[in-house]
Design a protein around this motif. Structure first.
Motif, PDB file in Angstrom:
ATOM      1  N   TYR A 110       0.853  -1.188   0.000  1.00 41.05           N
ATOM      2  CA  TYR A 110       0.000   0.000   0.000  1.00 41.05           C
ATOM      3  C   TYR A 110       0.883   1.231   0.000  1.00 41.05           C
ATOM      4  CZ  TYR A 110      -4.332  -2.571   0.889  1.00 41.05           C
ATOM      5  OH  TYR A 110      -5.427  -3.404   0.780  1.00 41.05           O
ATOM      6  N   ALA A 111       0.506   2.217  -0.800  1.00 40.19           N
ATOM      7  CA  ALA A 111       1.278   3.454  -0.862  1.00 40.19           C
ATOM      8  C   ALA A 111       1.280   4.178   0.481  1.00 40.19           C
ATOM      9  CB  ALA A 111       0.727   4.362  -1.963  1.00 40.19           C
ATOM     10  N   THR A 112       0.138   4.159   1.160  1.00 47.92           N
ATOM     11  CA  THR A 112      -0.005   4.732   2.499  1.00 47.92           C
ATOM     12  C   THR A 112      -0.427   3.627   3.446  1.00 47.92           C
ATOM     13  OG1 THR A 112      -0.675   6.870   1.587  1.00 47.92           O
ATOM     14  CG2 THR A 112      -1.191   6.448   3.903  1.00 47.92           C
ATOM     15  N   PRO A 113       0.257   3.443   4.554  1.00 47.74           N
ATOM     16  CA  PRO A 113      -0.137   2.355   5.466  1.00 47.74           C
ATOM     17  C   PRO A 113      -1.455   2.667   6.167  1.00 47.74           C
ATOM     18  CG  PRO A 113       1.580   3.689   6.461  1.00 47.74           C
ATOM     19  CD  PRO A 113       1.424   4.185   5.052  1.00 47.74           C
ATOM     20  N   SER A 114      -2.123   1.626   6.623  1.00 47.73           N
ATOM     21  CA  SER A 114      -3.389   1.799   7.330  1.00 47.73           C
ATOM     22  C   SER A 114      -3.207   1.684   8.843  1.00 47.73           C
ATOM     23  CB  SER A 114      -4.403   0.763   6.835  1.00 47.73           C
ATOM     24  OG  SER A 114      -3.830  -0.519   6.846  1.00 47.73           O
ATOM     25  N   PHE A 115      -2.032   2.031   9.316  1.00 52.62           N
ATOM     26  CA  PHE A 115      -1.764   2.112  10.746  1.00 52.62           C
ATOM     27  C   PHE A 115      -0.980   3.386  10.991  1.00 52.62           C
ATOM     28  CE2 PHE A 115       1.883  -0.011   8.891  1.00 52.62           C
ATOM     29  CZ  PHE A 115       2.960   0.575   9.515  1.00 52.62           C
ATOM     30  N   THR A 116      -0.823   3.730  12.256  1.00 54.81           N
ATOM     31  CA  THR A 116       0.013   4.875  12.580  1.00 54.81           C
ATOM     32  C   THR A 116       1.099   4.453  13.553  1.00 54.81           C
ATOM     33  OG1 THR A 116       0.009   7.202  13.258  1.00 54.81           O
ATOM     34  CG2 THR A 116      -1.363   5.699  14.542  1.00 54.81           C
ATOM     35  N   GLN A 117       2.226   5.147  13.459  1.00 51.25           N
ATOM     36  CA  GLN A 117       3.331   4.903  14.385  1.00 51.25           C
ATOM     37  C   GLN A 117       3.966   6.242  14.736  1.00 51.25           C
ATOM     38  OE1 GLN A 117       5.764   2.477  11.663  1.00 51.25           O
ATOM     39  NE2 GLN A 117       7.351   4.063  11.762  1.00 51.25           N
ATOM     40  N   GLY A 118       4.610   6.272  15.869  1.00 54.05           N
ATOM     41  CA  GLY A 118       5.256   7.511  16.290  1.00 54.05           C
ATOM     42  C   GLY A 118       5.882   7.348  17.655  1.00 54.05           C
ATOM     43  N   VAL A 119       6.007   8.449  18.386  1.00 57.25           N
ATOM     44  CA  VAL A 119       6.761   8.472  19.640  1.00 57.25           C
ATOM     45  C   VAL A 119       5.879   9.007  20.759  1.00 57.25           C
ATOM     46  CG1 VAL A 119       8.762   9.481  20.810  1.00 57.25           C
ATOM     47  CG2 VAL A 119       8.944   8.747  18.432  1.00 57.25           C
ATOM     48  N   ILE A 120       6.045   8.449  21.939  1.00 53.00           N
ATOM     49  CA  ILE A 120       5.372   8.939  23.143  1.00 53.00           C
ATOM     50  C   ILE A 120       6.163  10.136  23.680  1.00 53.00           C
ATOM     51  CG2 ILE A 120       4.779   8.368  25.531  1.00 53.00           C
ATOM     52  CD1 ILE A 120       4.287   5.484  24.530  1.00 53.00           C
ATOM     53  N   SER A 128      -2.945   7.663  34.100  1.00 57.72           N
ATOM     54  CA  SER A 128      -2.938   6.564  33.118  1.00 57.72           C
ATOM     55  C   SER A 128      -3.098   7.090  31.697  1.00 57.72           C
ATOM     56  CB  SER A 128      -4.041   5.541  33.438  1.00 57.72           C
ATOM     57  OG  SER A 128      -3.883   5.007  34.724  1.00 57.72           O
ATOM     58  N   ARG A 129      -2.360   8.136  31.387  1.00 57.55           N
ATOM     59  CA  ARG A 129      -2.437   8.767  30.073  1.00 57.55           C
ATOM     60  C   ARG A 129      -1.036   9.046  29.533  1.00 57.55           C
ATOM     61  NH1 ARG A 129      -6.942  13.554  31.123  1.00 57.55           N
ATOM     62  NH2 ARG A 129      -8.770  12.188  31.362  1.00 57.55           N
ATOM     63  N   PHE A 130      -0.967   9.215  28.231  1.00 52.30           N
ATOM     64  CA  PHE A 130       0.265   9.698  27.617  1.00 52.30           C
ATOM     65  C   PHE A 130      -0.089  10.424  26.323  1.00 52.30           C
ATOM     66  CE2 PHE A 130      -0.220   5.279  26.137  1.00 52.30           C
ATOM     67  CZ  PHE A 130      -0.095   5.409  24.759  1.00 52.30           C
ATOM     68  N   ARG A 131       0.870  11.174  25.820  1.00 51.15           N
ATOM     69  CA  ARG A 131       0.685  11.880  24.563  1.00 51.15           C
ATOM     70  C   ARG A 131       1.506  11.184  23.478  1.00 51.15           C
ATOM     71  NH1 ARG A 131      -2.727  15.888  25.459  1.00 51.15           N
ATOM     72  NH2 ARG A 131      -2.828  16.035  23.178  1.00 51.15           N
ATOM     73  N   GLU A 201       7.257   4.726  28.778  1.00 53.92           N
ATOM     74  CA  GLU A 201       8.207   5.778  29.077  1.00 53.92           C
ATOM     75  C   GLU A 201       8.257   6.802  27.949  1.00 53.92           C
ATOM     76  OE1 GLU A 201      11.769   3.824  31.516  1.00 53.92           O
ATOM     77  OE2 GLU A 201      11.438   2.799  29.599  1.00 53.92           O
ATOM     78  N   GLN A 202       8.540   8.019  28.326  1.00 55.33           N
ATOM     79  CA  GLN A 202       8.746   9.061  27.324  1.00 55.33           C
ATOM     80  C   GLN A 202       9.864   8.645  26.364  1.00 55.33           C
ATOM     81  OE1 GLN A 202       9.092  13.040  28.908  1.00 55.33           O
ATOM     82  NE2 GLN A 202      10.273  13.743  27.142  1.00 55.33           N
ATOM     83  N   GLY A 203       9.623   8.820  25.068  1.00 58.44           N
ATOM     84  CA  GLY A 203      10.593   8.420  24.063  1.00 58.44           C
ATOM     85  C   GLY A 203      10.341   7.053  23.465  1.00 58.44           C
ATOM     86  N   ASP A 204       9.438   6.259  24.083  1.00 58.22           N
ATOM     87  CA  ASP A 204       9.093   4.961  23.499  1.00 58.22           C
ATOM     88  C   ASP A 204       8.403   5.145  22.157  1.00 58.22           C
ATOM     89  OD1 ASP A 204      10.087   3.441  25.566  1.00 58.22           O
ATOM     90  OD2 ASP A 204       8.139   3.104  26.534  1.00 58.22           O
ATOM     91  N   GLY A 205       8.616   4.201  21.265  1.00 58.51           N
ATOM     92  CA  GLY A 205       7.814   4.136  20.060  1.00 58.51           C
ATOM     93  C   GLY A 205       6.459   3.516  20.362  1.00 58.51           C
ATOM     94  N   PHE A 206       5.478   3.789  19.492  1.00 57.26           N
ATOM     95  CA  PHE A 206       4.133   3.257  19.705  1.00 57.26           C
ATOM     96  C   PHE A 206       3.463   3.075  18.354  1.00 57.26           C
ATOM     97  CE2 PHE A 206      -0.276   3.410  21.531  1.00 57.26           C
ATOM     98  CZ  PHE A 206      -0.094   2.450  22.514  1.00 57.26           C
ATOM     99  N   VAL A 207       2.742   1.961  18.198  1.00 55.46           N
ATOM    100  CA  VAL A 207       2.010   1.656  16.966  1.00 55.46           C
ATOM    101  C   VAL A 207       0.559   1.379  17.311  1.00 55.46           C
ATOM    102  CG1 VAL A 207       1.711  -0.002  15.085  1.00 55.46           C
ATOM    103  CG2 VAL A 207       3.996   0.733  15.716  1.00 55.46           C
ATOM    104  N   VAL A 208      -0.349   1.973  16.545  1.00 52.68           N
ATOM    105  CA  VAL A 208      -1.781   1.670  16.645  1.00 52.68           C
ATOM    106  C   VAL A 208      -2.273   1.258  15.265  1.00 52.68           C
ATOM    107  CG1 VAL A 208      -4.086   2.507  17.258  1.00 52.68           C
ATOM    108  CG2 VAL A 208      -2.078   3.335  18.504  1.00 52.68           C
TER     109      VAL A 208
END
Length: 529
Positions: A110-120, A128-131, A201-208
């Motif tokens: 796929y040209a654009t993935p159907s998930f998102t990834q980034g950094v906390i 019990s929250r994070f950005r 932790e801050q700086g962790d990667g995260f995928v949804v």
């Protein structure tokens, strides 16, 4: 586009073009018409080397980008071609109501993935929250088709994109649809997982990921479909889903991130997900890597018993039932097998009326779950395949009469092999029978520290029966399972767990023991050699 039709074989070449797949779709329609005219005819569609960009068909708001329907003896081959799909919201290829179809040699992406990834970027443990800040080039939570507001995400090592080691790796979450001024999104961890907040932790990667019903390749109500030497780099849900399909063959299939890609996962869900069929799949020489869920899942969904007579069952739900089928009736809440009966006669009605070959016990009541064991993918084979580095379980098995041999399972968040029913999804039947697990290697699995004592993943190789609350169910529905010549690195409470089973044998097993005991059992009859 050029084509010939000699001696009953129709052949067409499809060049690389900028028509969004229109030429390919036309070739598929012509091939299906040619082969439907006579049972001796076959067709081959050959894609030219290069990247074929596939846009959604004009006027079709929801269907798959490429559809092969009501086809027989049709081959789509493209050993030097890539099919690049433009719309991350929809299915790539759908094979429907077909037989003897071959998909051969191409790359699917796929040209654009159907998930998102980034950094906390910030963690509030008490709340019990994070950005979460999505990486450039990836969709974000404002895409309400891909992201519904709830689901799960996985912690990542941001340097490699791999699952974060020695941590809880999967978190159930809720998330906001609108970003803050800095472009980050607020994510709230659900109550069930808040005890593991210190692992975020801050700086962790995260995928949804996205978990809808759009797949890389869907095989729907088809027989003898072969997927050969195909590489799938992305899919909105499962890479390959086979629904009510028999004799599916996957040979030398790869599901993995593209080499050199910055993406952290491949498919959003399983590599191979099979829901019902008269003959199980043959999965040989494959590589499954980077998925956001399991490697292979084989099962049949439950029907519901909505009416009951002395030898009469009224069945609600989808899924074929034929004369001679073996039906298993289950009390879902307790995981109790109430009866197994054969279908003596079918009565045309809606819902379906089935007459069985013997009287039913008094314990059978309306509301029971009914699994068709004859349609639960018997005769499967999984051989010579690699299961590597993904969130989930290597093989989830609810099928019988098959073999898992010469495979390697490594760095999976859950256990390597899981032979058990899944009551939360009505996936069964209860109990696998006549299964051989031979010559396999298990390493660094389960890798998620929070799963190593969890009932579903308390062993590298897990055999168990579950009730409706995911607790142990009474009875010994698993029968005649042989584990032999396997090499297991113990990472969980046990290397092997056996529950709710009879006639299980464990022979010539090599254990790199990582706990007090390599074997745990519950209410089972087994022999260790």
């Amino acid at each position: 586009m050029s084509g010939t039709a000699d001696e009953g074989v129709w052949h067409r070449q499809v060049p690389v073009s900028d028509d969004g797949g229109a030429t390919l779709r036309a070739a598929i329609r012509d091939a299906c018409e040619w082969t439907s005219a006579a049972g001796s005819r076959s067709a081959v569609i050959e894609l030219a080397a290069g990247v074929h960009r596939i846009d959604p068909p004009v006027g079709d708001a929801a269907g798959a980008a490429i559809v092969i329907s009501d086809a027989s003896r049709v081959t789509l081959t493209a050993p030097q071609a890539e099919l690049l799909f433009a719309d991350p919201h929809r299915e790539a290829i759908s094979v429907r109501g077909s037989t003897d179809v071959v998909l051969d040699g191409f790359v699917l992406d796929y040209a654009t993935p159907s998930f998102t990834q980034g950094v906390i970027t910030h963690v509030d443990t008490e709340a019990s929250r994070f950005r979460f800040a999505p990486a450039p080039g990836f969709p974000d939570f404002s895409d309400r088709v891909l992201f519904t507001g709830t689901g799960y995400g996985t912690l990542r090592d941001p340097r490699t994109g791999g699952l974060k080691p020695e941590s809880r790796q999967t978190f159930m979450i809720e998330y906001a649809a609108e970003p803050a001024v800095d472009g980050s999104f607020l994510v709230t961890v659900e109550a069930s997982d808040r005890g593991w907040m210190s692992h975020i932790e801050q700086g962790d990667g995260f995928v949804v990921g996205h978990r809808g019903d759009q797949h890389g390749i869907r095989i729907q109500e088809s027989d003898s479909v072969t997927v050969r030497s195909v590489t799938i780099h992305a899919a909105p849900c499962a890479a390959i889903l086979a629904h009510e399909s028999s004799g599916t063959v996957l040979r030398d299939v790869t599901v993995a991130r593209r080499t050199g890609s910055t993406r952290w996962i491949s498919s959003n869900a399983d590599a191979v997900h099979c829901q019902g069929g008269r003959r199980g799949p043959s999965i040989v020489g494959c590589r499954f890597e980077g998925m956001h869920d399991d490697g292979v899942n084989l099962y049949v969904h439950a029907l519901t018993l909505s009416g009951l007579g002395e030898r009469t069952l009224v069945l609600d739900g989808e899924g074929p039932v034929r004369q001679g089928d073996l039906l298993q009736l289950v009390e879902a809440s307790t995981g109790t097998v109430l009866a197994e009966v054969e279908v003596a006669e079918l009565v045309a009605s809606e819902p379906r009326l089935v007459i069985v070959d013997r009287d039913l016990p008094a314990s059978v009541e309306v509301g029971a779950a009914v699994y068709n064991r004859s349609n639960a993918l018997p005769g499967f084979r999984i051989a010579g395949s690699l299961f590597h580095d993904f969130r989930g379980i290597g093989v989830r098995l609810k099928a019988s009469g098959g073999v898992i041999e010469d495979c390697r399972f490594e760095n999976l968040s859950g256990c390597g092999l899981w032979i058990a029913n899944d009551p939360g999804w009505s996936e069964g039947p209860l109990g696998s029978r006549d299964v051989v697990v031979e010559g396999n290697t298990f390493r660094a699995t389960p890798a998620d520290v929070s799963l190593r004592s969890w009932p579903h993943s308390a062993a590298t190789v897990m055999i168990e029966l579950f009730d409706g609350a995911d607790g142990p169910a009474a009875g010994r529905a698993h029968e005649r399972i042989a584990l032999k010549d396997n090499d297991i690195q113990q990472r969980a409470a046990a290397a092997v767990f056996v529950g709710g089973a009879t006639d299980v044998s464990i022979a010539a097993t090599r254990i790199d023991q990582g706990g007090d005991s390599w074997l745990a059992t519950r209410d089972s009859d087994l022999m260790v050699i």
